[in-house]
Design a protein around this motif. Sequence first.
Motif, PDB file in Angstrom:
ATOM      1  N   ARG A 128       0.842  -1.177   0.000  1.00  0.00           N
ATOM      2  CA  ARG A 128       0.000   0.000   0.000  1.00  0.00           C
ATOM      3  C   ARG A 128       0.885   1.237   0.000  1.00  0.00           C
ATOM      4  O   ARG A 128       1.935   1.272   0.632  1.00  0.00           O
ATOM      5  CB  ARG A 128      -0.884  -0.026   1.249  1.00  0.00           C
ATOM      6  CG  ARG A 128      -1.987   1.000   1.302  1.00  0.00           C
ATOM      7  CD  ARG A 128      -2.897   0.686   2.483  1.00  0.00           C
ATOM      8  NE  ARG A 128      -3.906   1.705   2.683  1.00  0.00           N
ATOM      9  CZ  ARG A 128      -3.693   2.810   3.386  1.00  0.00           C
ATOM     10  NH1 ARG A 128      -2.527   3.009   3.962  1.00  0.00           N
ATOM     11  NH2 ARG A 128      -4.651   3.701   3.503  1.00  0.00           N
ATOM     12  N   ARG A 131      -0.925   8.820  -1.027  1.00  0.00           N
ATOM     13  CA  ARG A 131      -1.143   9.661  -2.199  1.00  0.00           C
ATOM     14  C   ARG A 131       0.147  10.382  -2.604  1.00  0.00           C
ATOM     15  O   ARG A 131       0.485  10.432  -3.788  1.00  0.00           O
ATOM     16  CB  ARG A 131      -2.248  10.674  -1.910  1.00  0.00           C
ATOM     17  CG  ARG A 131      -2.712  11.458  -3.146  1.00  0.00           C
ATOM     18  CD  ARG A 131      -3.887  12.369  -2.835  1.00  0.00           C
ATOM     19  NE  ARG A 131      -4.393  13.019  -4.032  1.00  0.00           N
ATOM     20  CZ  ARG A 131      -5.287  12.491  -4.848  1.00  0.00           C
ATOM     21  NH1 ARG A 131      -5.771  11.287  -4.581  1.00  0.00           N
ATOM     22  NH2 ARG A 131      -5.712  13.148  -5.912  1.00  0.00           N
ATOM     23  N   LEU A 134       2.477   7.993  -4.315  1.00  0.00           N
ATOM     24  CA  LEU A 134       2.033   7.667  -5.671  1.00  0.00           C
ATOM     25  C   LEU A 134       2.371   8.800  -6.630  1.00  0.00           C
ATOM     26  O   LEU A 134       2.855   8.557  -7.750  1.00  0.00           O
ATOM     27  CB  LEU A 134       0.528   7.394  -5.679  1.00  0.00           C
ATOM     28  CG  LEU A 134      -0.088   7.048  -7.037  1.00  0.00           C
ATOM     29  CD1 LEU A 134       0.560   5.792  -7.617  1.00  0.00           C
ATOM     30  CD2 LEU A 134      -1.593   6.841  -6.905  1.00  0.00           C
ATOM     31  N   LEU A 145      -3.656  12.976 -11.532  1.00  0.00           N
ATOM     32  CA  LEU A 145      -4.127  11.866 -10.705  1.00  0.00           C
ATOM     33  C   LEU A 145      -5.638  11.913 -10.556  1.00  0.00           C
ATOM     34  O   LEU A 145      -6.306  10.867 -10.617  1.00  0.00           O
ATOM     35  CB  LEU A 145      -3.449  11.897  -9.337  1.00  0.00           C
ATOM     36  CG  LEU A 145      -3.830  10.790  -8.362  1.00  0.00           C
ATOM     37  CD1 LEU A 145      -3.599   9.410  -8.983  1.00  0.00           C
ATOM     38  CD2 LEU A 145      -3.034  10.924  -7.058  1.00  0.00           C
ATOM     39  N   GLU A 149      -8.252   9.000 -11.689  1.00  0.00           N
ATOM     40  CA  GLU A 149      -9.253   8.461 -10.761  1.00  0.00           C
ATOM     41  C   GLU A 149     -10.654   8.566 -11.350  1.00  0.00           C
ATOM     42  O   GLU A 149     -11.485   7.663 -11.180  1.00  0.00           O
ATOM     43  CB  GLU A 149      -9.178   9.190  -9.426  1.00  0.00           C
ATOM     44  CG  GLU A 149      -7.928   8.885  -8.620  1.00  0.00           C
ATOM     45  CD  GLU A 149      -7.855   9.689  -7.339  1.00  0.00           C
ATOM     46  OE1 GLU A 149      -7.059   9.317  -6.457  1.00  0.00           O
ATOM     47  OE2 GLU A 149      -8.608  10.689  -7.216  1.00  0.00           O
ATOM     48  N   VAL A 154      -6.951   4.344 -11.550  1.00  0.00           N
ATOM     49  CA  VAL A 154      -6.441   4.107 -10.199  1.00  0.00           C
ATOM     50  C   VAL A 154      -7.541   4.526  -9.232  1.00  0.00           C
ATOM     51  O   VAL A 154      -8.352   5.402  -9.548  1.00  0.00           O
ATOM     52  CB  VAL A 154      -5.139   4.894  -9.896  1.00  0.00           C
ATOM     53  CG1 VAL A 154      -3.989   4.385 -10.732  1.00  0.00           C
ATOM     54  CG2 VAL A 154      -5.330   6.383 -10.100  1.00  0.00           C
ATOM     55  N   ALA A 155      -7.575   3.896  -8.090  1.00  0.00           N
ATOM     56  CA  ALA A 155      -8.635   4.204  -7.122  1.00  0.00           C
ATOM     57  C   ALA A 155      -8.099   4.069  -5.705  1.00  0.00           C
ATOM     58  O   ALA A 155      -7.456   3.072  -5.378  1.00  0.00           O
ATOM     59  CB  ALA A 155      -9.836   3.272  -7.320  1.00  0.00           C
ATOM     60  N   PRO A 156      -8.355   5.074  -4.858  1.00  0.00           N
ATOM     61  CA  PRO A 156      -7.923   4.986  -3.467  1.00  0.00           C
ATOM     62  C   PRO A 156      -8.815   4.048  -2.679  1.00  0.00           C
ATOM     63  O   PRO A 156      -9.967   3.796  -3.061  1.00  0.00           O
ATOM     64  CB  PRO A 156      -8.052   6.423  -2.966  1.00  0.00           C
ATOM     65  CG  PRO A 156      -9.163   6.990  -3.806  1.00  0.00           C
ATOM     66  CD  PRO A 156      -9.031   6.338  -5.155  1.00  0.00           C
ATOM     67  N   ASP A 157      -8.280   3.525  -1.589  1.00  0.00           N
ATOM     68  CA  ASP A 157      -9.102   2.702  -0.720  1.00  0.00           C
ATOM     69  C   ASP A 157      -9.834   3.593   0.278  1.00  0.00           C
ATOM     70  O   ASP A 157      -9.774   4.828   0.192  1.00  0.00           O
ATOM     71  CB  ASP A 157      -8.261   1.642   0.001  1.00  0.00           C
ATOM     72  CG  ASP A 157      -7.122   2.256   0.815  1.00  0.00           C
ATOM     73  OD1 ASP A 157      -7.252   3.416   1.270  1.00  0.00           O
ATOM     74  OD2 ASP A 157      -6.092   1.579   0.991  1.00  0.00           O
ATOM     75  N   GLY A 161      -5.379   5.571   0.858  1.00  0.00           N
ATOM     76  CA  GLY A 161      -4.179   4.988   0.288  1.00  0.00           C
ATOM     77  C   GLY A 161      -4.481   4.269  -1.007  1.00  0.00           C
ATOM     78  O   GLY A 161      -5.631   4.219  -1.469  1.00  0.00           O
ATOM     79  N   TYR A 162      -3.440   3.689  -1.600  1.00  0.00           N
ATOM     80  CA  TYR A 162      -3.577   2.988  -2.875  1.00  0.00           C
ATOM     81  C   TYR A 162      -2.843   1.647  -2.794  1.00  0.00           C
ATOM     82  O   TYR A 162      -1.828   1.535  -2.097  1.00  0.00           O
ATOM     83  CB  TYR A 162      -2.969   3.820  -4.014  1.00  0.00           C
ATOM     84  CG  TYR A 162      -3.620   5.153  -4.238  1.00  0.00           C
ATOM     85  CD1 TYR A 162      -4.579   5.329  -5.226  1.00  0.00           C
ATOM     86  CD2 TYR A 162      -3.274   6.242  -3.447  1.00  0.00           C
ATOM     87  CE1 TYR A 162      -5.182   6.565  -5.431  1.00  0.00           C
ATOM     88  CE2 TYR A 162      -3.867   7.477  -3.641  1.00  0.00           C
ATOM     89  CZ  TYR A 162      -4.825   7.641  -4.631  1.00  0.00           C
ATOM     90  OH  TYR A 162      -5.428   8.868  -4.825  1.00  0.00           O
ATOM     91  N   ALA A 166      -0.919   0.290  -7.978  1.00  0.00           N
ATOM     92  CA  ALA A 166      -1.320   1.584  -8.538  1.00  0.00           C
ATOM     93  C   ALA A 166      -0.111   2.369  -9.025  1.00  0.00           C
ATOM     94  O   ALA A 166      -0.217   3.178  -9.954  1.00  0.00           O
ATOM     95  CB  ALA A 166      -2.091   2.388  -7.495  1.00  0.00           C
TER      96      ALA A 166
END
Length: 247
Positions: A128, A131, A134, A145, A149, A154-157, A161-162, A166
């Motif tokens: 993990r 941001r 990344l 970014l 998204e 890409v997608a954050p949790d 976080g990623y 990602a």
Amino acid sequence: MLRTPPGGAGHGTAAPGDRPMSIGAVLTRLRDEFPEVTISKIRFLEAEGLVEPSRSPSGYRKFSPQDVERLALVLRMQRDHYLPLRVIREQLDALERGEQPQLPPGAAPGESAEELWEPGAEEPTVRRVGRAELLAASGAGEEELAEWESYGLVAPDGEGGYPAEAVTVARLVADLGRFGLEPRHLRAMRASAERDAGLVEQVVAPLRRHRNPQTRAHAEATTRELAALSVRLHAALVRSALGIRST
């Protein structure tokens, strides 16, 4: 490869347990310990050079007892340590040299993985990223970014976080952008990836529901292996469609 020693199968009268086996007989033998193994899996391991059965004059595979032991060892390494095939091959080579192989530092269930996206790349050591990490790793700005998204690349949790993957996705999206391919152009690739993931899920779902805890644990290794094969197939199909020969 491990071979039948002198005095074993093929030397004089073979004992019943030393006689070469068909792939179906090998499957039956292995399924006592590995209920998830399939003929396709055995053929895959053969294609990867991890076992080399002999062939009958008519072309049928003939597995020696040593071949079966080798297959079982490979499957144990995958099941118990989740080792990628490259590492397993190194372990087997060490055994054949008479050495005592050592597991890679930190190897434990769930901590090693196949190189899914970039063949030859180092295995990920983190699961993990934040941001800021990344953005720094991809060289992208906040606006880029945010656009990635918005297209689901890409997608954050839930915690902002990623997943570690990602970083690879972001770098590739940025690289493609230098050729004029915008995030909106990559939606088809994302949709294709989701379809591939759906097919993988269909295969591993029965393993995850299995009553045997070891089989359920093996589902993750199977998922990684299928993902790696899917990526290789996709790359080969793209090269074929473009008329590019592999180097």
